[in-house]
Design a protein around this motif. Sequence first.
Motif, short mmCIF file in Angstrom:
data_model
loop_
_atom_site.label_atom_id
_atom_site.label_comp_id
_atom_site.label_asym_id
_atom_site.label_seq_id
_atom_site.Cartn_x
_atom_site.Cartn_y
_atom_site.Cartn_z
N HIS A 150 1.52 3.44 -10.78
CA HIS A 150 1.03 2.15 -9.68
C HIS A 150 -0.03 1.82 -10.51
CE1 HIS A 150 3.17 5.10 -6.86
NE2 HIS A 150 3.01 4.18 -5.83
N SER A 151 0.11 0.54 -10.75
CA SER A 151 -0.80 -0.21 -11.53
C SER A 151 -2.32 -0.42 -10.79
CB SER A 151 -0.37 -1.61 -11.79
OG SER A 151 0.73 -1.34 -12.52
N TRP A 152 -1.83 -0.55 -9.40
CA TRP A 152 -2.91 -0.30 -8.66
C TRP A 152 -3.00 1.19 -7.81
CZ3 TRP A 152 -6.47 -4.55 -7.02
CH2 TRP A 152 -7.55 -4.14 -6.46
N HIS A 167 6.34 -5.13 -7.12
CA HIS A 167 5.52 -5.83 -8.24
C HIS A 167 4.42 -5.23 -9.22
CE1 HIS A 167 7.80 -9.72 -7.27
NE2 HIS A 167 7.63 -9.63 -6.09
N HIS A 168 4.10 -4.11 -8.48
CA HIS A 168 3.05 -3.51 -9.42
C HIS A 168 3.42 -1.73 -9.70
CE1 HIS A 168 0.76 -0.44 -6.76
NE2 HIS A 168 1.73 -0.72 -5.87
N ASN A 219 1.20 -8.60 -18.27
CA ASN A 219 1.78 -7.71 -16.99
C ASN A 219 1.04 -7.08 -15.91
OD1 ASN A 219 3.50 -7.96 -19.44
ND2 ASN A 219 5.37 -7.84 -18.06
N VAL A 220 0.17 -6.34 -16.50
CA VAL A 220 -0.78 -5.55 -15.70
C VAL A 220 -1.78 -6.56 -14.87
CG1 VAL A 220 -2.95 -4.23 -15.86
CG2 VAL A 220 -0.87 -3.33 -16.90
N ALA A 223 -0.01 -8.41 -12.17
CA ALA A 223 0.48 -7.35 -11.10
C ALA A 223 -0.79 -6.96 -10.23
CB ALA A 223 0.82 -6.09 -11.65
N LEU A 224 -2.07 -7.11 -10.91
CA LEU A 224 -3.26 -6.67 -10.08
C LEU A 224 -3.60 -7.93 -9.02
CD1 LEU A 224 -5.30 -4.24 -12.31
CD2 LEU A 224 -3.56 -3.53 -10.45
N TYR A 226 -1.61 -10.20 -8.06
CA TYR A 226 -0.70 -10.18 -6.92
C TYR A 226 -1.17 -9.12 -5.76
CZ TYR A 226 3.44 -8.59 -4.39
OH TYR A 226 4.38 -8.26 -3.25
N PHE A 227 -1.45 -7.76 -6.39
CA PHE A 227 -1.82 -6.93 -5.28
C PHE A 227 -3.14 -7.10 -4.30
CE2 PHE A 227 -3.37 -2.85 -3.80
CZ PHE A 227 -2.14 -2.14 -3.37
N ASN A 271 6.12 -12.69 -7.11
CA ASN A 271 4.44 -12.82 -7.73
C ASN A 271 4.19 -13.97 -7.98
OD1 ASN A 271 2.09 -12.38 -9.04
ND2 ASN A 271 2.79 -10.34 -10.22
#
Length: 286
Positions: A150-152, A167-168, A219-220, A223-224, A226-227, A271
């Motif tokens: 989970h990136s977040w 997406h993350h 990418n990270v 992703a963040l 977006y989150f 995203n």
Amino acid sequence: MEISTCRRAAAPEALPMLLRSTTAAPRPLSLVPAAASEARRPTALPSRAALASVDSFTPAAKARPSTGTGSTTPVPTTPGGSPTDGLKDKALIQALHDASAQHKDLGYNQARKIIFTALDNHDGKVECVYTGRELATDKIPNSNDMNTEHSWPQSKGATGAAKSDLHHLFPTDSKANSIRGNYPFGVVKDVKWSQDGSKFGKDANGQLVFEPRDEHKGNVARALFYFSTVYGKPIPAGDEAVLKQWNKLDQVDAAEVARNDAIQGYQGNRNPFVDDASLADRISDF
């Protein structure tokens, strides 16, 4: 993204279109909520071999050919422009939230199955985004070998539908995932662990941070972004500054576009920061 909870591309005929350049042109954004859009079938991803030449990390040591525009992200040229033209900061965040927030909650088991059997499975192998280690699999693997990052972090708000949001989520070697823990992303100066370009240690301020390898930095970041936009979670100022640098250095490439396309097929949203990475520069405070 606690380890105990198992945390933390386009079809061949379409491939030439995706590989026209090392960076992907922004797509026009639709502000129609995903739930109102016609359902799409998941997009097949190109093989890893086909995408191996499109890494777009662009510091001086790995300079890429210039696009001639002088900017890291091309400007949209679609007739009529983008529906987000002229928006910034809170107004832009709200518009992007409204466009992306409504999506199908796949459930965590289904999300993991998609990751390991289809979304990130290329030629029967899944690659850890942090270490590059590959695992041959056609199912969800043993969590002690490779699991879902989970990136977040879950402990910082990736719960409910957010826990299963593709997406993350990314496949990761279990040891690397455990080392990252729920530490923030940052630039490591005092290295305590490293593998294949990813690092863990202290940043210039003495804070423990995790630094992903170059090809995953952008990418990270996206992703963040977006989150934060979809789930209303703030990004600390120091973290945001680093992520915005990574967003420019590791530009959107064909593989990331293909993954975004495929995720839309599964959960019905995109995203927007992959469709147009320059959006992040129009938000001063996530």
